[in-house]
Design a protein around this motif. Structure first.
Motif, PDB file in Angstrom:
ATOM      1  N   ALA A 258       0.850  -1.198   0.000  1.00  0.00           N
ATOM      2  CA  ALA A 258       0.000   0.000   0.000  1.00  0.00           C
ATOM      3  C   ALA A 258       0.881   1.242   0.000  1.00  0.00           C
ATOM      4  O   ALA A 258       1.997   1.223   0.520  1.00  0.00           O
ATOM      5  CB  ALA A 258      -0.912   0.017   1.232  1.00  0.00           C
ATOM      6  N   PRO A 259       0.403   2.327  -0.572  1.00  0.00           N
ATOM      7  CA  PRO A 259       1.156   3.582  -0.532  1.00  0.00           C
ATOM      8  C   PRO A 259       1.085   4.223   0.848  1.00  0.00           C
ATOM      9  O   PRO A 259       0.322   3.793   1.718  1.00  0.00           O
ATOM     10  CB  PRO A 259       0.454   4.444  -1.585  1.00  0.00           C
ATOM     11  N   VAL A 260       1.892   5.249   1.039  1.00  0.00           N
ATOM     12  CA  VAL A 260       1.875   6.049   2.268  1.00  0.00           C
ATOM     13  C   VAL A 260       1.400   7.446   1.897  1.00  0.00           C
ATOM     14  O   VAL A 260       1.858   8.020   0.901  1.00  0.00           O
ATOM     15  CB  VAL A 260       3.268   6.114   2.920  1.00  0.00           C
ATOM     16  N   VAL A 261       0.479   8.009   2.707  1.00  0.00           N
ATOM     17  CA  VAL A 261      -0.171   9.268   2.343  1.00  0.00           C
ATOM     18  C   VAL A 261      -0.024  10.281   3.473  1.00  0.00           C
ATOM     19  O   VAL A 261      -0.199   9.956   4.648  1.00  0.00           O
ATOM     20  CB  VAL A 261      -1.675   9.049   2.037  1.00  0.00           C
ATOM     21  N   TRP A 262       0.296  11.514   3.093  1.00  0.00           N
ATOM     22  CA  TRP A 262       0.324  12.651   4.012  1.00  0.00           C
ATOM     23  C   TRP A 262      -0.742  13.650   3.580  1.00  0.00           C
ATOM     24  O   TRP A 262      -0.912  13.903   2.381  1.00  0.00           O
ATOM     25  CB  TRP A 262       1.673  13.372   3.984  1.00  0.00           C
ATOM     26  N   THR A 263      -1.453  14.234   4.528  1.00  0.00           N
ATOM     27  CA  THR A 263      -2.303  15.375   4.190  1.00  0.00           C
ATOM     28  C   THR A 263      -1.424  16.606   4.041  1.00  0.00           C
ATOM     29  O   THR A 263      -0.412  16.745   4.723  1.00  0.00           O
ATOM     30  CB  THR A 263      -3.368  15.624   5.268  1.00  0.00           C
ATOM     31  N   LEU A 264      -1.803  17.481   3.159  1.00  0.00           N
ATOM     32  CA  LEU A 264      -1.047  18.693   2.885  1.00  0.00           C
ATOM     33  C   LEU A 264      -1.921  19.909   3.143  1.00  0.00           C
ATOM     34  O   LEU A 264      -3.067  19.970   2.690  1.00  0.00           O
ATOM     35  CB  LEU A 264      -0.588  18.697   1.415  1.00  0.00           C
ATOM     36  N   SER A 265      -1.385  20.885   3.879  1.00  0.00           N
ATOM     37  CA  SER A 265      -2.071  22.149   4.105  1.00  0.00           C
ATOM     38  C   SER A 265      -1.055  23.268   3.946  1.00  0.00           C
ATOM     39  O   SER A 265      -0.048  23.296   4.654  1.00  0.00           O
ATOM     40  CB  SER A 265      -2.685  22.191   5.511  1.00  0.00           C
ATOM     41  N   GLN A 266      -1.320  24.162   2.997  1.00  0.00           N
ATOM     42  CA  GLN A 266      -0.376  25.244   2.733  1.00  0.00           C
ATOM     43  C   GLN A 266      -1.107  26.575   2.717  1.00  0.00           C
ATOM     44  O   GLN A 266      -2.128  26.729   2.051  1.00  0.00           O
ATOM     45  CB  GLN A 266       0.339  25.025   1.403  1.00  0.00           C
ATOM     46  N   GLN A 267      -0.582  27.546   3.476  1.00  0.00           N
ATOM     47  CA  GLN A 267      -1.167  28.872   3.572  1.00  0.00           C
ATOM     48  C   GLN A 267      -0.083  29.927   3.385  1.00  0.00           C
ATOM     49  O   GLN A 267       1.092  29.680   3.642  1.00  0.00           O
ATOM     50  CB  GLN A 267      -1.825  29.064   4.947  1.00  0.00           C
ATOM     51  N   GLY A 268      -0.503  31.102   2.964  1.00  0.00           N
ATOM     52  CA  GLY A 268       0.426  32.204   2.798  1.00  0.00           C
ATOM     53  C   GLY A 268      -0.157  33.258   1.882  1.00  0.00           C
ATOM     54  O   GLY A 268      -1.223  33.061   1.294  1.00  0.00           O
ATOM     55  N   PRO A 269       0.531  34.400   1.756  1.00  0.00           N
ATOM     56  CA  PRO A 269       0.012  35.474   0.911  1.00  0.00           C
ATOM     57  C   PRO A 269       0.210  35.191  -0.565  1.00  0.00           C
ATOM     58  O   PRO A 269       1.192  34.576  -0.972  1.00  0.00           O
ATOM     59  CB  PRO A 269       0.856  36.678   1.351  1.00  0.00           C
ATOM     60  N   GLU A 270      -0.723  35.617  -1.375  1.00  0.00           N
ATOM     61  CA  GLU A 270      -0.552  35.525  -2.826  1.00  0.00           C
ATOM     62  C   GLU A 270       0.588  36.447  -3.256  1.00  0.00           C
ATOM     63  O   GLU A 270       0.707  37.574  -2.776  1.00  0.00           O
ATOM     64  CB  GLU A 270      -1.840  35.947  -3.538  1.00  0.00           C
ATOM     65  N   ALA A 271       1.436  35.967  -4.140  1.00  0.00           N
ATOM     66  CA  ALA A 271       2.546  36.772  -4.642  1.00  0.00           C
ATOM     67  C   ALA A 271       2.945  36.230  -6.001  1.00  0.00           C
ATOM     68  O   ALA A 271       2.582  35.114  -6.380  1.00  0.00           O
ATOM     69  CB  ALA A 271       3.729  36.716  -3.676  1.00  0.00           C
ATOM     70  N   GLU A 272       3.694  37.024  -6.750  1.00  0.00           N
ATOM     71  CA  GLU A 272       4.171  36.560  -8.042  1.00  0.00           C
ATOM     72  C   GLU A 272       5.028  35.322  -7.849  1.00  0.00           C
ATOM     73  O   GLU A 272       5.992  35.333  -7.077  1.00  0.00           O
ATOM     74  CB  GLU A 272       4.985  37.655  -8.745  1.00  0.00           C
ATOM     75  N   GLY A 273       4.677  34.260  -8.510  1.00  0.00           N
ATOM     76  CA  GLY A 273       5.419  33.019  -8.383  1.00  0.00           C
ATOM     77  C   GLY A 273       4.971  32.135  -7.239  1.00  0.00           C
ATOM     78  O   GLY A 273       5.492  31.033  -7.076  1.00  0.00           O
ATOM     79  N   PHE A 274       3.997  32.598  -6.438  1.00  0.00           N
ATOM     80  CA  PHE A 274       3.524  31.782  -5.323  1.00  0.00           C
ATOM     81  C   PHE A 274       2.028  31.963  -5.126  1.00  0.00           C
ATOM     82  O   PHE A 274       1.534  33.090  -5.023  1.00  0.00           O
ATOM     83  CB  PHE A 274       4.226  32.134  -4.016  1.00  0.00           C
ATOM     84  N   ALA A 275       1.321  30.856  -5.074  1.00  0.00           N
ATOM     85  CA  ALA A 275      -0.082  30.836  -4.697  1.00  0.00           C
ATOM     86  C   ALA A 275      -0.263  29.663  -3.758  1.00  0.00           C
ATOM     87  O   ALA A 275       0.087  28.529  -4.110  1.00  0.00           O
ATOM     88  CB  ALA A 275      -0.985  30.684  -5.920  1.00  0.00           C
ATOM     89  N   PRO A 276      -0.748  29.886  -2.530  1.00  0.00           N
ATOM     90  CA  PRO A 276      -0.873  28.781  -1.578  1.00  0.00           C
ATOM     91  C   PRO A 276      -1.737  27.659  -2.126  1.00  0.00           C
ATOM     92  O   PRO A 276      -2.770  27.902  -2.749  1.00  0.00           O
ATOM     93  CB  PRO A 276      -1.497  29.442  -0.340  1.00  0.00           C
ATOM     94  N   LEU A 277      -1.302  26.431  -1.889  1.00  0.00           N
ATOM     95  CA  LEU A 277      -1.980  25.272  -2.459  1.00  0.00           C
ATOM     96  C   LEU A 277      -3.254  24.913  -1.721  1.00  0.00           C
ATOM     97  O   LEU A 277      -4.068  24.151  -2.237  1.00  0.00           O
ATOM     98  CB  LEU A 277      -1.033  24.065  -2.446  1.00  0.00           C
TER      99      LEU A 277
END
Length: 209
Positions: free
Chosen positions: A43-62
């Protein structure tokens, strides 16, 4: 992709209110413990992902998503290999293959994500950021025991000579909640305080399901 593979070779919470300190010098060794060879054929191994932060050029929180580590057959040689699947509201992609015998692809993915995000939000050099992260992980950090698990913590830029120009990322803390050294890392967390100009804090949190 090339960096993901190279760094893999180099490495190649319910928290209690009170943390009990243990020997600080072991922090990097715990994080970079040898977890291969991997056998995820059942079976695979799974992690939950939570990403926060300000919108900026080259970055958008997932936002919310998952990171899945699974075993595949490498089409180039027909042998078992590892693959990462990143799935969120903003992106779906496969990363790999990685060898089953060494390294921790998920740790590599986490550190490269933090490097890329910090470079985008600060305008800094990803090469400088990457090197400082590796230096902190290999040379510094402290270990506490929380809720029966060892937690390795690092502040890579707290004493950096350029910290005044890091737009708040001088407050970056990396925390790794660990099981037995041979088992996958339970939690990988990167977080800052509020960023420059009152912008929201950056937080990237991966928790083993």
């Amino acid at each position: 992709m090339k960096f993901l593979r190279s760094l893999a070779l180099i490495g190649l919470f319910a928290a209690t209110p009170v943390a009990t300190p243990v020997l600080a010098g072991e922090a990097g060794d715990l994080v970079f413990a040898e977890r291969g060879p991997w056998d995820l054929s059942a079976a695979p191994v799974v992690w939950t992902l939570s990403q926060q932060g300000p919108e900026a050029e080259g970055f958008a929180p997932l936002g919310q998503g998952t990171i899945t580590l699974s075993q595949i057959i490498d089409p180039s040689d027909g042998k078992p290999a590892l693959q990462l699947d990143e799935a969120s509201t903003r992106i779906n992609r496969k990363i790999g293959p990685f060898p089953i015998s060494a390294g921790d692809p998920v740790l590599t993915f986490f550190l490269e994500t933090v490097t890329r995000d910090m470079a985008a939000l600060t305008g800094g050099s990803p090469f400088y950021i990457r090197n400082r992260l590796k230096d902190a992980l290999f040379r510094g950090g402290e270990v506490t025991v929380q809720d029966g698990h060892k937690v390795a913590s690092f502040q890579p830029f707290a004493q950096d000579p350029s910290r005044d120009r890091m737009y708040g990322f001088d407050s970056l803390t990396l925390r790794f909640v660990l099981d037995d050294p041979a088992r996958p890392i339970r939690q990988m967390l990167a977080e800052t305080g509020p960023l420059a100009g009152g912008k929201p804090a950056y937080r990237n949190d991966m928790v083993l399901k």
